[in-house]
Design an enzyme around this catalytic site. Structure first.
Site, PDB file in Angstrom:
ATOM      1  N   ASP A   1       0.846  -1.196   0.000  1.00 39.76           N
ATOM      2  CA  ASP A   1       0.000   0.000   0.000  1.00 39.76           C
ATOM      3  C   ASP A   1       0.886   1.252   0.000  1.00 39.76           C
ATOM      4  O   ASP A   1       2.032   1.217  -0.463  1.00 39.76           O
ATOM      5  CB  ASP A   1      -0.973  -0.034   1.188  1.00 39.76           C
ATOM      6  CG  ASP A   1      -2.297   0.666   0.895  1.00 39.76           C
ATOM      7  OD1 ASP A   1      -2.334   1.910   0.970  1.00 39.76           O
ATOM      8  OD2 ASP A   1      -3.293  -0.026   0.586  1.00 39.76           O
TER       9      ASP A   1
ATOM     10  N   LYS B   1      -3.703  -0.869  -6.829  1.00 35.12           N
ATOM     11  CA  LYS B   1      -4.732  -0.163  -6.069  1.00 35.12           C
ATOM     12  C   LYS B   1      -4.542   1.322  -6.336  1.00 35.12           C
ATOM     13  O   LYS B   1      -3.474   1.878  -6.054  1.00 35.12           O
ATOM     14  CB  LYS B   1      -4.611  -0.467  -4.576  1.00 35.12           C
ATOM     15  CG  LYS B   1      -5.560   0.359  -3.706  1.00 35.12           C
ATOM     16  CD  LYS B   1      -5.320   0.072  -2.222  1.00 35.12           C
ATOM     17  CE  LYS B   1      -6.154   1.011  -1.346  1.00 35.12           C
ATOM     18  NZ  LYS B   1      -5.915   0.765   0.103  1.00 35.12           N
TER      19      LYS B   1
ATOM     20  N   ASP C   1      -5.798   5.070  -5.598  1.00 34.71           N
ATOM     21  CA  ASP C   1      -6.531   5.844  -4.595  1.00 34.71           C
ATOM     22  C   ASP C   1      -7.006   7.186  -5.155  1.00 34.71           C
ATOM     23  O   ASP C   1      -6.854   7.464  -6.351  1.00 34.71           O
ATOM     24  CB  ASP C   1      -5.636   6.029  -3.360  1.00 34.71           C
ATOM     25  CG  ASP C   1      -6.413   5.951  -2.055  1.00 34.71           C
ATOM     26  OD1 ASP C   1      -7.625   6.214  -2.055  1.00 34.71           O
ATOM     27  OD2 ASP C   1      -5.796   5.627  -1.017  1.00 34.71           O
TER      28      ASP C   1
ATOM     29  N   GLU D   1     -11.950   4.965  -5.188  1.00 34.23           N
ATOM     30  CA  GLU D   1     -12.458   6.338  -5.122  1.00 34.23           C
ATOM     31  C   GLU D   1     -13.543   6.492  -4.068  1.00 34.23           C
ATOM     32  O   GLU D   1     -14.250   7.501  -4.053  1.00 34.23           O
ATOM     33  CB  GLU D   1     -12.881   6.830  -6.508  1.00 34.23           C
ATOM     34  CG  GLU D   1     -14.021   6.091  -7.174  1.00 34.23           C
ATOM     35  CD  GLU D   1     -15.387   6.726  -6.918  1.00 34.23           C
ATOM     36  OE1 GLU D   1     -15.876   7.480  -7.745  1.00 34.23           O
ATOM     37  OE2 GLU D   1     -15.967   6.412  -5.856  1.00 34.23           O
ATOM     38  N   TRP D   2     -13.655   5.487  -3.171  1.00 33.75           N
ATOM     39  CA  TRP D   2     -14.451   5.553  -1.950  1.00 33.75           C
ATOM     40  C   TRP D   2     -15.966   5.590  -2.197  1.00 33.75           C
ATOM     41  O   TRP D   2     -16.730   5.950  -1.302  1.00 33.75           O
ATOM     42  CB  TRP D   2     -14.055   6.762  -1.086  1.00 33.75           C
ATOM     43  CG  TRP D   2     -12.595   6.991  -0.958  1.00 33.75           C
ATOM     44  CD1 TRP D   2     -11.619   6.056  -0.769  1.00 33.75           C
ATOM     45  CD2 TRP D   2     -11.925   8.255  -1.024  1.00 33.75           C
ATOM     46  NE1 TRP D   2     -10.388   6.645  -0.701  1.00 33.75           N
ATOM     47  CE2 TRP D   2     -10.539   7.991  -0.856  1.00 33.75           C
ATOM     48  CE3 TRP D   2     -12.351   9.569  -1.201  1.00 33.75           C
ATOM     49  CZ2 TRP D   2      -9.581   9.003  -0.865  1.00 33.75           C
ATOM     50  CZ3 TRP D   2     -11.391  10.575  -1.198  1.00 33.75           C
ATOM     51  CH2 TRP D   2     -10.032  10.296  -1.040  1.00 33.75           C
TER      52      TRP D   2
ATOM     53  N   ASP E   1     -13.002   4.046   4.079  1.00 35.24           N
ATOM     54  CA  ASP E   1     -12.149   3.019   4.676  1.00 35.24           C
ATOM     55  C   ASP E   1     -12.855   2.277   5.807  1.00 35.24           C
ATOM     56  O   ASP E   1     -13.599   2.874   6.597  1.00 35.24           O
ATOM     57  CB  ASP E   1     -10.881   3.646   5.251  1.00 35.24           C
ATOM     58  CG  ASP E   1      -9.894   4.059   4.181  1.00 35.24           C
ATOM     59  OD1 ASP E   1     -10.253   4.026   2.993  1.00 35.24           O
ATOM     60  OD2 ASP E   1      -8.761   4.443   4.539  1.00 35.24           O
TER      61      ASP E   1
END
Length: 672
Positions: A91, A167, A169, A206-207, A228
């Protein structure tokens, strides 16, 4: 302060768009979703949800080559690789703060002395794959160089290093807030990855801001549907409920992603972690382990390595579970499987054990005389005439695989067992509870025997028959029991447990199944005026960390808050919570009034928006309206005359729970 908030503090001003946009995009269980599913990205990858490891939940920025290589070793030696865990994902915080002279990202030479290429070679040598992290903005959430405007260079770099998973973000995105901008930024990296010619799974993070389930299927292989996750029950439940209604958008190569697994990190019980893993598998979520596997307990490994449950997540049909029913915290989910079977989850989100019931027909199977039933946590096979019922512990899940195999008649009958009784028992008193044992099979069970025990110091005595020589299919053995609670018992929910044993007439085997129930012990408040922080509550839930007595919420630990302060006024007494929060007290009909000064604690320095309500026996009797940090304290009074129970509830005011440190300052209860 939640971990998500700490990550967002690294974002530029544009990231403040996230909270309001996410609130507008939130989807709750039971919502009607009408848009058509997105097409699948044509890269032939992630035909089943990706499985593996990601370092963030357990390590944050403390990532290194040694950690990644040791994790790869352990995935192999523990058997998790053979169970399907393939990706070892790095990450944030893996790089230096500047690019090189050619504009390429530079791995931190201290953390990764052999670079990402050397780390990837090691991971590949174990028969595993390597994942990396970047951001669709000018900087990552931790402040390292982002890929916005560098997509071609970064994708080529990742391919040259041998990366297999990205991944991507959403911090520091300089977005104009439109869906078009989000699609443009994420599509740019999709095209750059495709141009490298290397197969790289593409995970959009992108939540859920711009409802990615509606458009991201032909952009990435998965998309985060929420903010998250945190390692607590409230966070996990909220995310699961947001993700449940999105089943129609998932399928091979395109997956709803409710974030990584917290199993093993210590913030939930093993029962809650089994539920977490069950729901993620039913929802076809990527299964990315987020704990330090080098320290994993046998219980953690048994959850993560349950191949019966993993098979649901990895079923080639790729059909996400749908909600059959949800009432009073009793959820029934059904998932189509490739062979015509159904997976059925009986999920109890409540704080007390509850009976949850459905049928094979309701789960989507055709009418048959017998159904095969496999309990995926006990790994036991049964047969049923159609009923699917169980008493499920608080926060627990019973997970069944149900089919129409005619050979099911050879298996033992499925039993529905549980405990019923009064709402509560006061210390020093007795009451009658009843156990039930129902044969859900099509054939009788023989020599049925029931046992029940209580906690240490309790007396449990049968006052009726505890056995039956023959119990036909569809019939129930009910046994009354007198339960006596010790005079010194503290308020709370106590387990009463036992077993039901019976003999299968087909093959003569004796089967023993657990008997699960609970008894609530409640004590009426004393006469006069009491501070609520001095009284025991019956249940509590909190959005971040524990409910605090006479302190503000603070962070995740107990007693880590500050003196309760609202608008500059300090209060010696009260309750410090974080939205969403719910605290319940037993009143026993002897109280009249709840009073408090409510607000967002000064420790949030202008942040936070919440709403306080007082609920008596299911009816809202006081409502603060939306309260902001700048408003200081606000008086709240509730009439609870004659109520048996009262709940103090705080929600996020409709804008997400960033910095929602809420105080019930000087909270008092007046009783007669």
């Amino acid at each position: 302060m939640p971990r998500l908030v700490r990550r967002l503090l690294a974002c530029a001003t544009a990231c403040t768009l996230w909270g309001g946009a996410l609130a507008g995009a939130a989807v709750t269980a039971g919502a009607v979703v009408t848009a058509t599913p997105a097409a699948a990205l044509d890269n032939s990858l992630a035909r089943t949800p990706p499985m593996g490891f990601n370092d963030w939940n357990a390590f944050g920025c403390d990532v290194s080559q040694a950690l990644i290589e040791q994790t790869a070793d352990y995935l192999v030696s523990s058997g998790l690789k053979s169970a399907g865990y393939t990706y070892v994902n790095i990450d944030d915080c893996w790089m230096t703060h500047t690019r090189d002279a050619d504009g390429r990202l530079v791995p931190d030479p201290v953390k990764f002395p052999d670079g990402i290429k050397g780390t990837a070679d090691y991971v590949h040598g174990k028969g595993l794959k390597l994942g990396i992290y970047e951001d669709a903005g000018t900087a990552t959430c931790a402040g390292y160089p982002g890929s916005l405007g560098h997509e071609t260079t970064d994708a080529r770099t990742f391919a040259d290093w041998g990366v297999d998973y990205l991944k991507y973000d959403n911090c520091n995105n300089t977005s104009d807030g439109t869906r078009e901008d989000y699609v443009r930024r994420y599509t740019a990296m999709r095209d750059a990855l495709a141009a490298t010619g290397r197969p790289i799974v593409y995970s959009l993070c992108e939540w859920g801001v711009q409802n990615p389930w509606e458009w991201a299927g032909d952009v990435g292989n998965s998309w985060r549907t929420t903010g998250d996750i945190s390692d607590n029950w409230t966070s996990m439940l909220s995310i699961a409920e947001d993700n449940m209604p999105l089943a129609q958008y998932a399928g091979p190569g395109r997956w709803n992603d409710p974030d990584m697994l917290e199993v093993g990190n210590g913030g939930m019980t093993d029962t809650e972690y089994r539920t977490h893993f069950s729901l993620w598998s039913m929802m076809n979520s990527p299964l990315l382990i987020g704990t330090d596997l080098r320290k994993a307990t046998p219980q953690t490994l048994s959850i993560l390595g349950n191949k019966d449950v993993i098979a649901l997540d990895q079923d080639p049909l790729g059909s996400q579970a749908t909600v059959v029913s949800s009432d009073g915290g009793r959820y029934v989910l059904s998932k189509k499987l490739a062979g015509g079977e159904r997976a059925v989850a009986l999920f109890n989100s409540g704080d007390q054990a509850q009976r949850i019931s459905t049928t094979a027909r309701a789960a989507g199977l055709p009418k048959r005389g017998n159904y095969s039933v496999r309990d995926l946590w006990s790994h036991t096979d049964y047969q049923s005439a159609g009923g699917l019922s169980a008493t499920v512990p608080a926060h627990g899940t019973v997970l069944l695989r149900v089919g129409t195999d005619p050979r099911a008649v050879l298996a033992p009958p499925l039993f529905d067992t549980g405990v019923t009784g009064p709402d509560h028992i006061e210390p020093g008193h007795s009451a009658t509870v009843s156990t039930y044992a129902t044969d859900l099979g099509s054939l009788p069970a023989a020599t049925v025997k029931v046992r029940l025990t209580g906690p240490d110091g309790w007396t449990v005595r049968a006052t009726g028959a505890t056995g039956s020589l023959l119990l036909p299919g569809g019939r129930t053995l009910i046994t009354p029991w007198t339960v006596t609670v010790p005079a010194d018992a503290r308020p709370g929910a106590y387990p009463v447990t036992g077993t039901v044993s019976y003999r299968d007439l087909v093959n003569g085997r004796t089967v023993t199944v657990p008997l699960v129930g609970s008894v609530a012990v409640k004590v009426p408040p004393p006469a006069g005026t009491s501070y609520l922080s001095d009284l025991p509550w019956t249940t509590s839930s909190n959005g971040w960390g524990p409910v605090e007595r006479d302190r503000s919420n603070g962070e995740t630990g107990a007693d880590d808050g500050s003196p309760i302060t609202l608008g500059g006024t300090v209060y010696a007494k009260g309750l410090g919570v974080h939205a969403p929060s719910d605290i319940a007290y037993y009143l026993g009909g002897v109280c009249s009034t709840v009073t408090a000064t409510v607000g967002v604690d000064d420790e949030k320095n202008g942040k936070g928006t919440v709403r306080f309500t007082v609920v008596a026996d299911g009816t809202t009797v006081a409502d603060s309206g939306v309260v902001t940090n700048a408003m200081g304290g606000k008086a709240l009074t509730a009439d609870v005359t004659g109520a048996q129970n009262v709940r103090l509830v705080v929600d996020d005011g409709g804008d997400g729970n960033d910095s929602d440190h809420a105080d019930w300052a000087d909270a008092k209860l007046i009783c007669s």
